[in-house]
Design a protein around this motif. Structure first.
Motif, PDB file in Angstrom:
ATOM      1  N   ILE A  14      10.122  -2.476 -31.036  1.00 37.60           N
ATOM      2  CA  ILE A  14      11.345  -1.952 -30.357  1.00 37.60           C
ATOM      3  C   ILE A  14      11.832  -2.655 -29.108  1.00 37.60           C
ATOM      4  O   ILE A  14      13.014  -2.941 -29.134  1.00 37.60           O
ATOM      5  N   LEU A  15      10.940  -2.836 -28.208  1.00 41.88           N
ATOM      6  CA  LEU A  15      11.489  -3.528 -27.008  1.00 41.88           C
ATOM      7  C   LEU A  15      12.066  -4.964 -27.339  1.00 41.88           C
ATOM      8  O   LEU A  15      13.017  -5.346 -26.949  1.00 41.88           O
ATOM      9  N   ARG A  64      19.375   1.296 -25.284  1.00 46.26           N
ATOM     10  CA  ARG A  64      19.277  -0.033 -24.766  1.00 46.26           C
ATOM     11  C   ARG A  64      17.757   0.138 -24.101  1.00 46.26           C
ATOM     12  O   ARG A  64      17.331   0.909 -23.606  1.00 46.26           O
ATOM     13  N   VAL A  65      17.456  -1.234 -23.710  1.00 48.60           N
ATOM     14  CA  VAL A  65      16.510  -1.246 -22.568  1.00 48.60           C
ATOM     15  C   VAL A  65      16.751  -0.634 -21.314  1.00 48.60           C
ATOM     16  O   VAL A  65      17.912  -0.759 -20.882  1.00 48.60           O
ATOM     17  N   GLY A  66      15.911   0.048 -20.762  1.00 46.85           N
ATOM     18  CA  GLY A  66      15.969   0.803 -19.432  1.00 46.85           C
ATOM     19  C   GLY A  66      15.600   0.015 -18.349  1.00 46.85           C
ATOM     20  O   GLY A  66      15.240  -1.001 -18.089  1.00 46.85           O
ATOM     21  N   ILE A  67      15.805   0.705 -17.308  1.00 43.53           N
ATOM     22  CA  ILE A  67      15.705   0.494 -15.767  1.00 43.53           C
ATOM     23  C   ILE A  67      14.153  -0.048 -15.590  1.00 43.53           C
ATOM     24  O   ILE A  67      13.800  -1.200 -14.734  1.00 43.53           O
ATOM     25  N   LEU A  69      12.228  -1.441 -17.720  1.00 40.45           N
ATOM     26  CA  LEU A  69      12.076  -2.806 -18.224  1.00 40.45           C
ATOM     27  C   LEU A  69      12.316  -3.781 -17.265  1.00 40.45           C
ATOM     28  O   LEU A  69      11.881  -4.966 -17.102  1.00 40.45           O
ATOM     29  N   TRP A  70      13.596  -3.526 -16.613  1.00 36.33           N
ATOM     30  CA  TRP A  70      14.074  -4.571 -15.602  1.00 36.33           C
ATOM     31  C   TRP A  70      13.114  -4.650 -14.328  1.00 36.33           C
ATOM     32  O   TRP A  70      12.946  -5.799 -13.860  1.00 36.33           O
ATOM     33  N   GLN A  71      12.829  -3.631 -13.994  1.00 32.78           N
ATOM     34  CA  GLN A  71      11.855  -3.659 -12.853  1.00 32.78           C
ATOM     35  C   GLN A  71      10.341  -4.338 -13.242  1.00 32.78           C
ATOM     36  O   GLN A  71       9.982  -5.149 -12.148  1.00 32.78           O
TER      37      GLN A  71
END
Length: 255
Positions: A14-15, A64-67, A69-71
């Motif tokens: 999914i990611l 959408r990808v979330g925060i 994953l960004w971190q």
């Protein structure tokens, strides 16, 4: 494939899918792309959203990808940048001493090796980037732990079983706490065959702009090449290069 492994595989798929579709996809679109059952997909998406790894647009219902994953990505970039910045100083240590030099960061109660520079000695430390070791059993780990407060150190190790890898390994929290006090006072840590028999290590913390311990650098030497004069030389060199990297990271002594 077990259910836990199957669920983990679906999360990663999914990611990967949403990474390729930054505009977002609905539950139905995700199911069609990945050929997943509706009920389990809905549960996975709900869990990933609640943990911040995904976000959902309330208007389009797209994910959408979330925060988080960004971190995670930012953490990887920070380590990568630190490795590139520290490498010339690690090479300087290697050239001065002709011994193995390593860079590590703290993850929970373990130190993780993120960079290594080998000597050309026939007898040298066998280790690898990516390896994890108990921080209480290594010089570089103790250097990293010196950046924690007393309360932070206690919290991390309150439920830890102190495995003895050699007769020299620290065997209790009380002994570790006293050792960390010494590391803070001297600015460096040592490992006298506490994890690997016959290996002595000197390590020092690398600090960031706010004085926080970002990483630690170490030099390891086999006992057969160890002498009081050489250990004194290693300690001075490690402290000097750790301070130089810290300055590059914006640390100002006395802050």
């Amino acid at each position: 494939m077990g259910e836990a492994v199957k669920s983990a595989d679906r999360v990663l798929r999914i990611l990967e899918l949403l990474t390729d579709h930054p505009e977002g996809l609905t539950l139905t679109e995700i199911r069609v792309h990945l050929d997943l059952p509706k009920s389990s997909t809905h549960s996975l998406l709900a869990t990933m959203t609640s943990r911040g790894f995904l976000s959902q647009d309330p208007r389009t219902r797209g994910y959408r990808v979330g925060i988080r994953l960004w971190q995670a990505g930012q953490s990887y970039l920070a380590v990568s940048d630190l490795e590139r910045l520290a490498l010339p100083y690690m090479e300087t240590l290697r050239d001065l001493l002709n011994e193995t030099v390593q860079l590590a960061i703290l993850d929970g109660t373990e130190n993780v090796y993120v960079a290594k520079v080998d000597s050309d000695q026939q007898l040298r430390l066998e280790s690898r980037v990516g390896a994890r070791l108990p921080a209480y059993a290594t010089g570089v780990g103790k250097a990293l732990l010196s950046g924690l407060s007393d309360a932070g150190l206690r919290e991390r190790f309150q439920d830890v079983t102190f495995t003895r890898f050699t007769p020299q390994t620290i065997g209790s929290y009380e002994v570790l706490a006293k050792e960390i006090e010494t590391v803070r006072a001297t600015g460096h840590a040592t490992d006298n065959s506490e994890y690997t028999p016959g290996v002595f290590c000197v390590a020092a913390p690398i600090r960031g702009a706010q004085g926080e311990v970002r990483a630690a650098i170490s030099v390891s030497v086999p006992d057969v090449r160890k002498s009081p004069a050489f250990i004194e030389r290693i300690t001075a060199a490690v402290l000097e290069q750790a301070a130089a990297v810290s300055l590059r990271l914006g640390f100002s002594p006395g802050t």
